[in-house]
Design an enzyme around this catalytic site. Sequence first.
Site, PDB file in Angstrom:
ATOM      1  N   LYS A   1     -39.078 -25.889  14.386  1.00 35.41           N
ATOM      2  CA  LYS A   1     -37.892 -25.352  14.596  1.00 35.41           C
ATOM      3  C   LYS A   1     -37.743 -23.647  14.570  1.00 35.41           C
ATOM      4  O   LYS A   1     -38.211 -23.327  13.466  1.00 35.41           O
ATOM      5  CB  LYS A   1     -36.931 -25.896  13.553  1.00 35.41           C
TER       6      LYS A   1
ATOM      7  N   GLU B   1     -28.598 -34.316  13.996  1.00 39.48           N
ATOM      8  CA  GLU B   1     -29.256 -33.656  12.553  1.00 39.48           C
ATOM      9  C   GLU B   1     -28.270 -33.675  11.598  1.00 39.48           C
ATOM     10  O   GLU B   1     -27.478 -32.704  12.031  1.00 39.48           O
ATOM     11  CB  GLU B   1     -30.159 -32.376  13.000  1.00 39.48           C
TER      12      GLU B   1
ATOM     13  N   THR C   1     -31.671 -28.809   7.164  1.00 38.56           N
ATOM     14  CA  THR C   1     -31.607 -28.345   5.924  1.00 38.56           C
ATOM     15  C   THR C   1     -32.036 -28.790   4.777  1.00 38.56           C
ATOM     16  O   THR C   1     -31.675 -28.703   3.684  1.00 38.56           O
ATOM     17  CB  THR C   1     -29.762 -27.965   5.692  1.00 38.56           C
TER      18      THR C   1
ATOM     19  N   ARG D   1     -26.240 -29.828   3.732  1.00 37.92           N
ATOM     20  CA  ARG D   1     -25.434 -28.714   3.246  1.00 37.92           C
ATOM     21  C   ARG D   1     -24.175 -29.182   2.569  1.00 37.92           C
ATOM     22  O   ARG D   1     -23.513 -28.474   2.022  1.00 37.92           O
ATOM     23  CB  ARG D   1     -24.964 -27.975   4.334  1.00 37.92           C
TER      24      ARG D   1
HETATM   25  C1  3PG Z   1     -28.892 -24.938  12.138  1.00 38.22           C
HETATM   26  O1  3PG Z   1     -28.717 -25.405  10.805  1.00 38.22           O
HETATM   27  O2  3PG Z   1     -29.701 -25.508  12.724  1.00 38.22           O
HETATM   28  C2  3PG Z   1     -28.053 -23.990  12.598  1.00 38.22           C
HETATM   29  O3  3PG Z   1     -27.053 -23.626  11.324  1.00 38.22           O
HETATM   30  C3  3PG Z   1     -27.287 -24.220  13.840  1.00 38.22           C
HETATM   31  O4  3PG Z   1     -26.959 -23.145  14.207  1.00 38.22           O
HETATM   32  P1  3PG Z   1     -25.590 -22.829  14.952  1.00 38.22           P
HETATM   33  O5  3PG Z   1     -24.255 -23.313  14.143  1.00 38.22           O
HETATM   34  O6  3PG Z   1     -25.471 -21.315  15.340  1.00 38.22           O
HETATM   35  O7  3PG Z   1     -25.770 -23.821  16.246  1.00 38.22           O
END
Ligand code: 3PG
Length: 210
Positions: free
Chosen positions: A123, A36, A63, A40
């Site tokens: 999610k 994924e 995102t 960002r």
């Molecule tokens: C996401 O966007 O899914 C999270 O920021 C990932 O979360 P983590 O960095 O705590 O694994």
Amino acid sequence: MPEFQSPLVPVVVIDDATAAGPLADALVEGGLPIVEVTLRTAAGLEAIRRLSGREDIQVGAGTVLSVAELDQAVAAGAQFIVSPGTSPALLDRAAELGVWAIPGAVTASEVLQVLERGLNQIKFFPAAAAGGPPVIKALSGPFSAARFIPTGGIGPANLAEYLNLPSVAAVGGSWMVPRQAIAARDFGAIRGLVGEAAALAAQIRQGKEQ
Ligand code: 3PG
């Protein structure tokens, strides 16, 4: 809806799109052929574009916060679209394009909004901060069709608590793809972390099946 090829979904923040190819190699070699790529950073879309032709890895966009970003991600070749939240505009556009969509939801009303659209992959973000496994378990009572992908605050120490839940389709996380390691192009280290994560997930899932 299509299924994930892996019980873990590595969530990537990439600062330089030229790292996308070797990063994908490390993921495939380590045993997690899915990524994924979050939007960002400015490099996110270009990274998706570079990976979109590959048949050895499922490539999605994360995102995704707006219809414009959803359109850009699909145009770049994203096979699935992940959003931290749920909005009617995003759900409408995903339905219009018929794209594999995984919206974010942590409350009963949000889950219902997703299920109403005929989608069932959700999610669960931010997983740990939103209450973690007990909340997923509670939501799975009324919403037996929902398949959760918890993400946010999950790592090797608490992976089993999530992966052992029958309603959890896969777990998302960034611990096996640290942003700094990608930026430093330390793909050997990433391959090692990915291999460890894949082995742990397989061990947990096998334990569950016994
Ligand atoms: C996401 O966007 O899914 C999270 O920021 C990932 O979360 P983590 O960095 O705590 O694994």
